[in-house]
Design an enzyme around this catalytic site. Structure first.
Site, PDB file in Angstrom:
ATOM      1  N   SER A 238       0.894  -1.180  -0.088  1.00 15.15           N
ATOM      2  CA  SER A 238      -0.022   0.106  -0.029  1.00 15.15           C
ATOM      3  C   SER A 238       0.886   1.351   0.117  1.00 15.15           C
ATOM      4  CB  SER A 238      -1.000  -0.153   1.209  1.00 15.15           C
ATOM      5  OG  SER A 238      -1.914   0.860   0.970  1.00 15.15           O
ATOM      6  N   CYS A 389      -3.163  10.568  25.964  1.00 10.69           N
ATOM      7  CA  CYS A 389      -2.289  10.436  27.053  1.00 10.69           C
ATOM      8  C   CYS A 389      -0.943   9.890  26.778  1.00 10.69           C
ATOM      9  CB  CYS A 389      -2.898  10.013  28.306  1.00 10.69           C
ATOM     10  SG  CYS A 389      -3.726  10.982  29.477  1.00 10.69           S
TER      11      CYS A 389
HETATM   12  N1  LLP Z   1      -6.575  -5.109  -1.867  1.00 11.17           N
HETATM   13  C1  LLP Z   1      -5.876  -5.742  -0.901  1.00 11.17           C
HETATM   14  C2  LLP Z   1      -5.756  -7.399  -1.056  1.00 11.17           C
HETATM   15  C3  LLP Z   1      -5.475  -5.194   0.016  1.00 11.17           C
HETATM   16  O1  LLP Z   1      -5.023  -5.977   0.959  1.00 11.17           O
HETATM   17  C4  LLP Z   1      -5.670  -3.967   0.236  1.00 11.17           C
HETATM   18  C5  LLP Z   1      -5.309  -3.311   1.302  1.00 11.17           C
HETATM   19  C6  LLP Z   1      -5.925  -2.968  -0.961  1.00 11.17           C
HETATM   20  C7  LLP Z   1      -6.556  -3.777  -1.995  1.00 11.17           C
HETATM   21  C8  LLP Z   1      -6.060  -1.603  -0.747  1.00 11.17           C
HETATM   22  O2  LLP Z   1      -4.988  -0.913  -0.811  1.00 11.17           O
HETATM   23  P1  LLP Z   1      -4.807   0.857  -0.953  1.00 11.17           P
HETATM   24  O3  LLP Z   1      -5.193   0.736  -2.354  1.00 11.17           O
HETATM   25  O4  LLP Z   1      -5.909   1.391   0.005  1.00 11.17           O
HETATM   26  O5  LLP Z   1      -3.677   1.280  -0.527  1.00 11.17           O
HETATM   27  N2  LLP Z   1      -3.573   0.627   7.274  1.00 11.17           N
HETATM   28  C9  LLP Z   1      -2.663   0.970   6.101  1.00 11.17           C
HETATM   29  C10 LLP Z   1      -3.071   0.132   4.995  1.00 11.17           C
HETATM   30  C11 LLP Z   1      -3.277  -1.064   4.862  1.00 11.17           C
HETATM   31  C12 LLP Z   1      -3.510  -1.709   3.606  1.00 11.17           C
HETATM   32  C13 LLP Z   1      -4.275  -3.023   3.764  1.00 11.17           C
HETATM   33  N3  LLP Z   1      -4.694  -3.660   2.543  1.00 11.17           N
HETATM   34  C14 LLP Z   1      -2.478   2.280   6.098  1.00 11.17           C
HETATM   35  O6  LLP Z   1      -3.054   3.141   6.842  1.00 11.17           O
HETATM   36  O7  LLP Z   1      -1.471   2.800   5.487  1.00 11.17           O
END
Ligand code: LLP
Length: 461
Positions: A238, A389
């Protein structure tokens, strides 16, 4: 004079913030790539979004609040649709999911990627056609798989041999033939934070290509012939800017496609390249447009297919962040401004790591601007922090704000549409902010603010 007013700019700041922060900036300017399209600075100097003044939004809905420029989100959906006209674009709901957004993306012609029973329930309750849903996850329970099968989810992206067994048993029992994709771990080291890279060998997702598990899984599904194997799937991580990861991934996954054809005489008709397309959080980020991205991906896939003598499969992609991330900013009110002598100015807002954990978790960079007025005061380098906190409760590590920023001012932090509300918590029993969608001069709450009653509702002891 505050610790980092511009008078001290070239002396003090040089030692601390990153190099790009040494250049003084126009603190009132809105860098277009960071903001939803319909955000501007109005005649009074306050930000407006789709014609509404953020001071009015703050008065009506309170702060902290996530403000969604609905037309911006819809525009990004349309851009992806136009860039990938003959592919399926799955919106990755993990970035942010609620019923209103499900309806928006469905109306704009997108498909939806969910990865838990909860996301599936949200999608179905909003009327998302099940055949346009892809169901991900490395540990789907039997209950989740049963629901996916019974509701007719379009694609289940299988991730383990256990899952293949579970799904095969379910399909036999129900007399159905679920359509599946096989998640392949291609062994790519994506250039991103290690927690959000997903295609290197040593991690929990998918079937290893190098170790042979991916080929074994594909052969098992084809030989048992209970599930319909539609294609291979790869997601490398990502917040990725560099297309070379996709190139290596496509090459390896299509080599497996050729291996399957050679061994079983079957050319799988689909290929899902996942999501992960980067967005701008600060002026230092320079993301590709969906159009350029599509051109590059298409070229890579066409080239690899030609090299392997394969027909080009039907493509799908799964952008989450790139659809919703830039469409939202968080509106905060400043509570305190503290100069820690000679060190730093801390601007505290009425939220923090409970509404945006990404700075603490991934060392993510954000930017911020004074939102309720413009200022002609000299800029100061500040750190925007929350009310929790914890000293790591940082929203924006370094930002130039006008030196006269004061309690009662509003700050806006752009780029908070993805993985902020969806990863929000109640840490320190801070109720989670609402999501307010604004379009054509009208604002509506699409996710309401949590209340203290909500916080106490689960506390039944
Ligand atoms: N497809 C799959 C199989 C995924 O696991 C993910 C994201 C996406 C698509 C979408 O990725 P995007 O286009 O949104 O980058 N919490 C982390 C990101 C975790 C992504 C998990 N999977 C952050 O805040 O950067």
């Amino acid at each position: 004079m505050r610790a980092h007013e511009a008078g001290a700019l070239h002396g003090d700041i040089g030692n601390r913030g990153p190099a790009w922060l040494r250049t003084p900036v126009d603190v009132n300017a809105l860098v277009p790539q960071l903001w939803p399209r319909h955000v501007a600075r109005g005649p009074a100097g306050a930000l407006t979004v789709a014609g509404l003044d953020v001071r009015d939004l703050a008065a009506e809905f309170g702060t902290a609040a996530y403000v969604l420029d609905e037309d911006d989100l819809r525009g990004r959906c349309r851009e992806f649709r136009a860039a990938f006209p003959d592919a399926d674009v799955y919106y990755a709901g993990k970035a942010f999911l609620c019923r209103a957004v499900v309806r928006m993306i469905a109306e704009e012609g997108l498909f939806l990627d969910v990865c838990t029973g909860g996301e599936l329930a949200t999608a179905l309750s909003a009327g998302m056609p099940p055949e346009r849903i892809g169901f991900h996850g490395n540990n789907k329970s039997v209950a989740e798989l049963t629901r996916a099968v019974d509701t007719g989810v379009g694609r289940i992206i299988v991730d383990s041999f256990t899952e293949i067994d579970r799904l095969t048993a379910l399909a036999r029992e129900r007399g159905v033939r679920p359509r599946v994709l096989l998640r392949v771990t291609v062994g790519v080291e994506a250039h991103t934070h290690e927690f959000i890279a997903t295609a290197h060998e040593d991690q929990k997702f998918g079937f290893s290509l190098a170790g042979g598990a991916a080929a074994t899984a594909a052969f098992r599904i084809l030989d048992e012939d209970v599930l319909e194997l539609r294609g291979l799937h790869s997601h490398i991580g990502s917040q990725i800017f560099d297309a070379s990861g996709f190139e290596v991934s496509a090459r390896r996954v299509l080599a497996l496609q050729a291996q399957i054809r050679d061994a079983r005489g079957v050319e799988l008709p689909e290929l899902d390249l996942g999501g992960g397309f980067g967005i701008a959080y600060t002026t230092q980020d320079d993301p590709a447009s969906p159009h350029d991205l599509a051109k590059r991906l298409r070229k890579i896939v066409d080239g690899e297919c030609a090299a392997e003598n394969l027909a080009v499969p039907h493509l799908s992609v799964e952008p989450g962040r790139a659809i919703v991330g830039p469409a939202v900013f968080t509106l905060y009110e400043v509570g305190t401004v503290k100069d820690v002598d000679g060190l730093r100015t801390y601007v505290s807002v009425d939220g923090g790591m409970s509404d945006n954990i990404r700075t603490a978790l991934y060392d993510a960079s954000y930017s911020a601007t004074l939102a309720n007025r413009a200022s002609s005061t000299v800029p100061m380098l500040a750190r925007v922090v929350g009310k929790h906190c914890e000293s790591g409760d940082i929203v924006v590590k370094d930002e130039f704000l006008p030196a006269d920023v004061q309690p009662g001012d509003l700050l806006a932090v752009p780029g908070t549409g993805a993985y902020c509300r969806s990863m929000a918590s109640n840490y320190n029993h801070v109720p989670r902010p609402p999501v307010v969608a604004v379009r054509d001069g009208h604002a509506r709450v699409i996710v309401r603010r949590e209340t203290e009653d909500d916080l106490l509702a689960l506390d039944v002891g």
